[in-house]
Design an enzyme around this catalytic site. Structure first.
Site, PDB file in Angstrom:
ATOM      1  N   GLY A  34       0.791  -1.224   0.000  1.00 27.19           N
ATOM      2  CA  GLY A  34       0.000   0.000   0.000  1.00 27.19           C
ATOM      3  C   GLY A  34       0.824   1.275   0.000  1.00 27.19           C
ATOM      4  N   SER A  38       4.000  -0.273  -6.715  1.00 29.59           N
ATOM      5  CA  SER A  38       3.531  -0.676  -8.042  1.00 29.59           C
ATOM      6  C   SER A  38       3.009   0.511  -8.841  1.00 29.59           C
ATOM      7  CB  SER A  38       2.437  -1.740  -7.924  1.00 29.59           C
ATOM      8  OG  SER A  38       2.964  -2.931  -7.377  1.00 29.59           O
ATOM      9  N   SER A 105       9.748  -7.016  -0.370  1.00 31.99           N
ATOM     10  CA  SER A 105      11.112  -7.457  -0.022  1.00 31.99           C
ATOM     11  C   SER A 105      11.488  -6.968   1.377  1.00 31.99           C
ATOM     12  CB  SER A 105      12.127  -6.999  -1.071  1.00 31.99           C
ATOM     13  OG  SER A 105      11.959  -5.674  -1.480  1.00 31.99           O
TER      14      SER A 105
END
Length: 198
Positions: A34, A38, A105
């Site tokens: 969030g 992306s 990650s």
């Protein structure tokens, strides 16, 4: 590895870069779910594509639908998830592409292992920093809600840790900076390092 040998190839990374007209590298976006990884990676890829650069976007959800569909979210599986992604990114960099990798990650050591796969100028770590409370409020996939309700275990930021980068090349504060601000910042960084030329 025994009985496995490197095969010399006639076309190497430098020749592919020359054909493409630009350097190849990986831009590694890390941050909480969030945080906007992306969204920023997608917008950056579009900008680079419009500039005529060869790119490829690796995104966490997409990878887990295919290559890493056999992995869960335990610490061991998370480590293997990032290891595989690092190796895929290395292949694309070898192909002369600018790779945009958007993955939570969460572990510092895993990101450092990926960094060591690349030359010093081929890995750009972008920490998309966003307060947990803001990520929870955004919750575009309703994952925080499920994690807080006990429906998802080992969820980063709730029941699993996130280790902030110690020395990222760049920090994007996505609760304060717009996507456009982030793109300009990253493009400026890449231009200053002559990444768009050979």
């Amino acid at each position: 590895m025994e009985n496995v040998f490197w095969q010399k190839q006639a076309i190497d990374k430098s020749l592919r870069q020359r054909l493409n007209g630009h350097k190849s590298l990986v831009i590694w976006f890390t941050g909480l779910s969030g945080s906007g990884k992306s969204t920023i990676a997608n917008a950056l890829e579009l900008e680079l594509h419009n500039r005529g650069l060869r790119t490829f976007l690796l995104d966490g959800d997409h990878i887990r639908h295919g290559l890493n569909s056999d992995l869960g979210f335990s610490e061991t599986d998370r480590i293997e998830n990032i290891r595989r992604i690092g190796e895929v990114a290395k292949l694309f960099v070898g192909a002369g592409c600018i790779v945009l990798a958007a993955f939570i990650s969460p572990y510092l050591r895993d990101r450092e292992r990926v960094r060591f796969l690349f030359a010093a100028n081929e890995f750009v770590e972008v920490y998309v920093k966003c307060p947990l409370a803001v990520c929870e409020q955004r919750d575009p996939k309703q994952l925080y809600k499920k994690a807080l309700n006990g429906e998802i275990s080992n969820f980063t930021g709730i029941s699993a840790p996130y280790e902030e980068p110690e020395k990222p090349e760049m920090v994007i504060e996505s609760d304060r900076e717009t996507v456009e601000d982030a793109i300009r910042k990253i493009i400026r960084y890449l231009e200053e390092r002559n990444c768009f030329t050979i």
